[in-house]
Motif scaffolding. Structure first.
Motif, PDB file in Angstrom:
ATOM      1  N   GLY A 116      -6.717  19.850  13.579  1.00  0.00           N
ATOM      2  CA  GLY A 116      -5.668  19.583  14.873  1.00  0.00           C
ATOM      3  C   GLY A 116      -4.318  19.968  14.800  1.00  0.00           C
ATOM      4  O   GLY A 116      -3.469  19.274  15.539  1.00  0.00           O
ATOM      5  N   ASP A 141      -7.736  24.438  13.606  1.00  0.00           N
ATOM      6  CA  ASP A 141      -9.126  24.095  13.916  1.00  0.00           C
ATOM      7  C   ASP A 141      -9.503  24.924  15.553  1.00  0.00           C
ATOM      8  O   ASP A 141      -8.454  25.286  15.959  1.00  0.00           O
ATOM      9  CB  ASP A 141      -9.674  22.748  14.004  1.00  0.00           C
ATOM     10  N   GLU A 142     -10.632  25.118  15.873  1.00  0.00           N
ATOM     11  CA  GLU A 142     -11.022  25.709  16.972  1.00  0.00           C
ATOM     12  C   GLU A 142     -10.403  24.875  18.497  1.00  0.00           C
ATOM     13  O   GLU A 142      -9.834  25.470  19.325  1.00  0.00           O
ATOM     14  CB  GLU A 142     -12.484  25.797  17.361  1.00  0.00           C
ATOM     15  N   ARG A 143     -10.177  23.811  18.278  1.00  0.00           N
ATOM     16  CA  ARG A 143      -9.783  22.639  19.522  1.00  0.00           C
ATOM     17  C   ARG A 143      -8.131  23.315  19.595  1.00  0.00           C
ATOM     18  O   ARG A 143      -7.540  23.366  20.613  1.00  0.00           O
ATOM     19  CB  ARG A 143      -9.928  21.226  19.189  1.00  0.00           C
ATOM     20  N   ARG A 146      -7.547  26.403  20.924  1.00  0.00           N
ATOM     21  CA  ARG A 146      -7.732  26.561  22.565  1.00  0.00           C
ATOM     22  C   ARG A 146      -6.461  26.050  23.080  1.00  0.00           C
ATOM     23  O   ARG A 146      -6.080  26.585  24.319  1.00  0.00           O
ATOM     24  CB  ARG A 146      -9.170  25.989  22.743  1.00  0.00           C
TER      25      ARG A 146
END
Length: 181
Positions: A116, A141-143, A146
């Motif tokens: 995060g 992380d991916e979130r 994005r």
């Protein structure tokens, strides 16, 4: 440690360079002493980010940034490395700031991987007469990646403009510093 050591991989990156005819110590003194007034586009965009509040408590850009959550990770003969760890909402946790300000900020920054977050690093590097600045962002992380991607899409063009104007201000200051023999 160099930027390549503390942030060897990245998801987002931007690099700009300029030729400066000055000694390395003069260039790096200029890097640390350039003021918001010398880079007005930077100040205007930061004021927008801070909803109209003036971000320039300290007129020197690097000093002002380090007051607001960035840390000088290392100063080498030919490179200044600055970084921060934040969230996609640009909140820097106090405990994290404490870790980065500890005795080994490079190691704390390089090892940080809590989900995060964003690791943002930038440098000023001198090779010969070429001075460059590179910004790298690593999402843990991916979130976070994005969320930052949307921000990067909007901010990248003005960020590039800021970096180019900042480099010109450094050149102006460094090349016009009196030389005493």
């Amino acid at each position: 440690m160099r930027l390549d050591d503390v942030l060897p991989e990245w998801h987002f990156r931007e690099r700009h360079s300029i030729e400066i005819d000055a000694y390395a110590d003069t260039v790096f003194r200029a890097v640390e002493e350039v003021t918001w007034r010398e880079v007005p586009v930077f100040r205007a965009l930061m004021a927008l980010r801070f909803l109209g509040r003036d971000p320039a408590v300290d007129p020197r850009i690097i000093a002002s940034m380090t007051r607001d959550g960035f840390v000088v990770l290392d100063r080498l003969d030919n490179e200044l490395v600055v970084g921060t760890v934040t969230t996609p909402a640009f909140r820097v946790a106090d405990r994290l700031r404490g870790a980065l300000l500890a005795d080994l900020p490079c190691e704390a920054f390089a090892k940080f991987d809590a989900p995060g977050h964003l690791k943002i690093g930038f440098n000023f590097l001198r090779r010969g007469s070429t001075v460059s600045t590179e910004t790298r962002v690593w999402a843990t992380d991916e979130r976070a990646r994005r969320l930052f991607r949307a921000y990067w899409t909007v901010i990248r063009p003005p960020s590039g403009l800021i970096r180019r104007v900042w480099l010109r201000a450094i050149r102006e200051r460094a090349e016009n510093e009196p030389v005493f023999l």
